[in-house]
Enzyme design. Structure first.
Site, mmCIF file in Angstrom:
data_model
loop_
_atom_site.group_PDB
_atom_site.id
_atom_site.type_symbol
_atom_site.label_atom_id
_atom_site.label_comp_id
_atom_site.label_asym_id
_atom_site.label_seq_id
_atom_site.Cartn_x
_atom_site.Cartn_y
_atom_site.Cartn_z
ATOM 1 N N CYS A 129 8.867 34.939 -32.428
ATOM 2 C CA CYS A 129 9.473 35.563 -31.249
ATOM 3 C C CYS A 129 10.985 35.365 -31.292
ATOM 4 O O CYS A 129 11.754 36.298 -31.051
ATOM 5 C CB CYS A 129 8.945 34.928 -29.965
ATOM 6 S SG CYS A 129 7.215 35.168 -29.680
ATOM 7 N N ASP A 174 -13.032 23.760 -13.476
ATOM 8 C CA ASP A 174 -13.054 24.895 -12.581
ATOM 9 C C ASP A 174 -13.695 26.037 -13.368
ATOM 10 O O ASP A 174 -13.740 25.983 -14.588
ATOM 11 C CB ASP A 174 -11.615 25.225 -12.179
ATOM 12 C CG ASP A 174 -11.535 26.455 -11.331
ATOM 13 O OD1 ASP A 174 -12.370 26.569 -10.429
ATOM 14 O OD2 ASP A 174 -10.658 27.286 -11.575
ATOM 15 N N ASP A 187 -7.045 26.381 -13.515
ATOM 16 C CA ASP A 187 -6.042 27.342 -13.975
ATOM 17 C C ASP A 187 -4.776 27.251 -13.137
ATOM 18 O O ASP A 187 -3.850 28.004 -13.335
ATOM 19 C CB ASP A 187 -6.599 28.761 -13.986
ATOM 20 C CG ASP A 187 -6.946 29.247 -12.587
ATOM 21 O OD1 ASP A 187 -6.973 28.407 -11.681
ATOM 22 O OD2 ASP A 187 -7.195 30.440 -12.421
ATOM 23 N N ASP A 231 -6.030 25.678 -7.488
ATOM 24 C CA ASP A 231 -6.536 24.325 -7.652
ATOM 25 C C ASP A 231 -5.472 23.264 -7.410
ATOM 26 O O ASP A 231 -5.716 22.094 -7.666
ATOM 27 C CB ASP A 231 -7.096 24.133 -9.065
ATOM 28 C CG ASP A 231 -8.255 25.063 -9.325
ATOM 29 O OD1 ASP A 231 -9.053 25.231 -8.406
ATOM 30 O OD2 ASP A 231 -8.346 25.611 -10.431
#
Lengths: 801, 61
Positions: free
Chosen positions: A109, A512, A690, A694
């Site tokens: 990149c 999760d 994520d 949460d």
């Protein structure tokens, strides 16, 4: 149920990944030869890359690019003099600016950005650094506007953000370089001084003529001086600070021993004594400087946090003029009393009071509260919070450095300059050690001065050198740095300093579901309709309602052709969304909200009383979720699944990945309660989420890992951020953390054992200063090599895919 | 041993040159990024073709 439309079949033909950003392709993918793109932005970026003969980028990169935002931001205001004055500096031939980007993920990149910018006429130089996420561009403002360059970056998928100000960037760079020069001078000088000192040591039979010997001594003195006073300056400065604060610390011992060795040698040189210890002085400075560099690198890893904060504050604001029209102004032109407009999805530029109507704000960054909070007219809106759902107008009450966000940035910076708890503990131990050692040295000197005055100085010096706690001070930073490096290579970033030591003790992992075990990309599974509505119409209405919603579920509808327009759309947190489509009021969400049924986990479309359609959403499991769960069990960690979703979905998911313990329909508070309960049983709990909803649980768990696809800013609640898409990194990180802990213990045991053995030997005069310096260097080297094992084995056995 | 009088100053001069070039390299930013340049060598690049405005406008949409 009248009809069930199996959507899966119609879409499998189209699956594949976007050539540019790796996003899963959908029916509206753009095809160009054998390549396919998820959106116009990616297609344009790829075309540009190919036409600019930079196609090698695709071969070189190791992770996919970020998705190109179709609605390119307007960078016009970046060309204004005020912005340029604050964020860029004059260089010969033009100006230079440092911008941040979050999408830069690998060296390729950086390579692409470099090339792409240099192709633009008027760009003098461009440099992108994938490690720090910074791009430095110098350009000639007469020939090309900054906004054009930023547009180019944005079109390639690297949206630029203004860094925290050119002055700070400059200062950081200068500081880094000064340390490097210090280390270079110390390294080269120490090698040279050791060579001259060797000549003196090898003259064991004392045959060297006195003139030659003195010549060597003076030369060594010359080489040694800049090392002691330039390279060793941080230690001298530290000693001065410590003494002024009436404390005795590591710096005092280091600088004291160095100065003692240096000046004693100088005295001996002047009066032609038998021994000089210049070598001990330079080796000391060099080895300790290396230790400091290691420690600083470990600390620098956390700097990503400040970058996130810098991104949160927009560079520009939309100010309302007296006549009602709006103009874009740079932040520092805003004064208290101005009226600003904030569009939905944008960050609030300054602390203010909300006008006109209620709006909801995502304050995750400021309060850690992840669900958007509703603010009524007259309530405060904080800078850095993100305006959700609808645009807002506000009157400014605080600007610049007075805002909560600025205060927070300062807090984070302070936290960063704080050292890990472990390292601080070592420092305290070393502090007591130093005092004991100095007393010991005084006693030794006194005893030898009485019994054998000629050797008193030599023995004392040997004692000070041999017992230098540098192995002790190296033991923890080297291990932590190597571990963080190894973690970063497999795609886990340690954001908090103490994360690793807690991770090593974990015995329960709470996972999760959405975004963690699943890849967070919901897909339409089936549609069942009732009454007169057909499936296509139902989907189209749902898509119209969900359009523009930030909820993860909205993604499932992103590819449905919505030819309808929804008006007055309002989201009701935790329940659903409602609005008018085609003159009818619709609700989409949980069954009890949309259709007055009992909630069954599916998405219902209705008017609040009657049901029109039942839509099921499928989540795709992460490829290696099963393997990761098994691996977690393999390292002796119990695994449980805690999700906010409905029972059936969670149960089937848990079965698929092989988790026996699962809990459905848990609110963040319930999840937190479960974590607390486990902690009360004495377990150390790790939470993997994520980061989107949460945040409280992530913050409440002993150690938390956030998956990187989640909200970038909400990740602040996490201790570690998993940037790799693979869930396997979690067990790997735990294994690495445990190994780090054992290496640290080994290192500390060695460093202490060595000192316990060496100090009596030195005090009784069995060690000459040069043997002492050798012993100390060998001890430090051993500790460092031991720490480096962490990185090496990781590289060969766990190469990221 | 007189050779020392020549060799030692030479080694000092070399040391000075080494430190000087190191400082120069650090000031020029040679050590700022140790990862990206590694990839440059993998490719020898044809001279960049000057880009015309036609492609530029197409990119914009």
């Amino acid at each position: 149920m009248d009809a069930a439309l199996p959507l899966r079949e119609t879409r499998t033909a189209e699956t594949g990944a976007c050539h540019h950003c790796g996003e899963t392709l959908t029916s509206d993918a753009i095809r160009d030869g054998n390549r396919a793109f998820c959106c116009n932005g990616c297609a344009a970026a790829s075309t540009w890359i190919r036409e600019a003969a930079l196609g090698d980028y695709y071969a070189l990169r190791t992770s996919p690019a970020g998705r190109v935002q179709a609605d390119a931001a307007d960078f016009g205001a970046w060309d204004r003099d005020v912005v340029l004055a604050e964020h860029s500096r004059l260089v010969p031939g033009g100006r230079e600016i440092t911008v941040l980007t979050d999408a830069m993920r690998c060296a390729a990149c950086a390579w692409l950005i470099d090339r792409a910018l240099r192709r633009q006429a008027g760009v003098l130089d461009a440099g992108a650094n994938a490690v720090t996420g910074r791009i430095v561009v110098s350009w000639d403002p007469q020939r090309v506007a900054l906004s054009t360059l930023m547009q180019r970056l944005s079109a390639l998928g690297y949206r630029p953000w203004l860094a925290t100000g050119e002055a700070r960037e400059q200062a950081q760079r200068r500081e880094r370089r000064r340390w490097l020069v210090r280390l270079g001078v110390a390294g080269l000088g120490a090698i040279q001084a050791m060579m001259f000192a060797e000549a003196l040591y090898l003259d064991t039979a004392q045959q060297m003529p006195v003139a030659t010997r003195d010549f060597f001594r003076w030369i060594t003195f010359m080489v040694c001086t800049p090392v002691v006073f330039y390279s060793g300056w941080p230690f001298l400065e530290g000693m001065w600070r410590e003494l002024r604060g009436r404390r005795v610390g590591m710096d005092t011992l280091i600088a004291g021993s160095t100065l003692l060795a240096y000046f004693a040698s100088l005295v001996e040189t002047l009066r032609g004594g038998t021994h000089v210890w210049y070598d001990a002085a330079v080796m000391f400075v060099l080895l300790l400087l290396v230790a400091r560099m290691f420690e600083q690198r470990a600390r620098g890893i956390a700097s990503a946090q400040v970058d996130a904060l810098a991104r949160a504050r927009p560079a520009l604001a939309l100010r309302e003029r007296d006549d009602g029209s709006a103009e874009q102004v740079p932040l520092n032109e805003i004064v208290v009393g101005d009226i600003l407009r904030v569009a939905a999805g944008e960050a609030v530029p300054a602390d203010g009071v909300l006008l006109d109507h209620a709006a909801s704000f995502d304050e995750a960054l400021i309060t850690g509260e992840s669900t958007p909070v509703r603010r009524d007219a007259g309530d405060a809106a904080l800078a850095g919070s993100v305006c959700r759902e609808q645009s807002a107008r506000l009157r400014v009450v605080r600007t610049g450095a007075d805002t909560r966000l600025s205060q927070l940035t300062r807090l984070v910076e302070q936290a960063q300059s704080a050292r890990p708890r472990l390292a601080r503990a070592a420092e305290r131990v070393a502090g007591g050690f130093v005092v004991a050692l100095l007393l010991c040295a005084v006693a030794t000197f006194a005893w030898w001065h009485v019994h054998e005055p000629a050797r008193a100085l030599e023995v004392t010096l040997a004692l000070l050198v041999v017992s230098c706690p540098c192995a002790l001070s190296l033991a923890i930073p080297t291990a932590l740095t190597t571990a963080h490096g190894a973690l970063a290579r497999i795609g886990v970033l340690g954001v908090r300093e103490d994360a690793l030591s807690t991770l090593a003790r974990v015995d329960r992992v709470v996972l999760d579901k959405t975004g963690t075990l699943s890849n967070g990309r919901p897909e339409l599974d089936s549609v069942a309709t009732f009454g007169h509505l057909d499936a296509t119409a139902a989907l189209s209405i749902a898509a119209a309602l969900e359009r523009g919603s930030a909820h993860p579920l909205a993604q499932a509808f992103a590819h449905v052709d919505a030819d309808r327009e929804a008006r007055g759309v309002q989201a009701i947190a935790g329940r659903g969304i409602e609005g008018d489509v085609d003159g009818m009021h619709w609700r989409l969400g949980r069954a009890d909200f949309a259709a007055a049924h009992t909630d069954d986990g599916a998405l219902w479309l209705g008017d609040g009383t009657r049901a029109f359609a039942r839509i099921t959403i499928r989540e795709t499991m992460r490829e290696d979720a099963r393997e990761a769960v098994a691996a977690l069990r393999g390292v002796g960690v119990s695994v449980e699944l805690c999700s906010g979703d409905a029972g059936d979905a969670v149960a089937s998911f848990a079965r698929q990945v092989g988790i026996d313990e699962f809990h459905a329909r848990r609110s963040p508070e319930d999840k937190l309660a479960r974590v607390r309960a486990a902690q009360a049983r004495g377990e150390v709990v790790a939470m993997v989420g994520d980061g989107l909803n949460d945040a409280p649980v992530l913050a409440g768990a002993d150690v938390s890992l956030a998956m990187a696809e989640g909200a970038a800013l909400a990740q602040r609640a996490a201790d570690l951020v998993v940037t790799s898409p693979s869930l396997l990194r979690v067990p790997q990180a735990i294994v690495l953390a445990r190994r780090t802990q054992s290496i640290i213990r080994q290192n500390l045991a060695w460093a202490l054992g060595y000192n316990v053995l060496a100090i009596p030997l030195a005090a009784t005069g069995h060690v000459t200063p040069w043997i002492a310096a050798l012993g100390m260097a060998a001890s430090s080297l051993l500790v460092t090599l031991n720490a480096l094992r962490l990185g090496r084995r990781e590289r060969t056995s766990r190469r990221p895919a | 041993m007189n050779i020392l009088l020549l060799l030692v100053p030479i080694s000092l001069v070399l040391l000075g040159i080494a430190i000087g070039s190191f400082v120069w390299a650090v000031r020029r930013g040679q050590f700022d990024d140790l990862d990206t340049p590694a990839i440059d060598i993998l490719r020898d690049e044809p001279l960049p073709a000057p880009r015309d405005d036609a492609t530029e406008t197409r990119d914009a949409d």
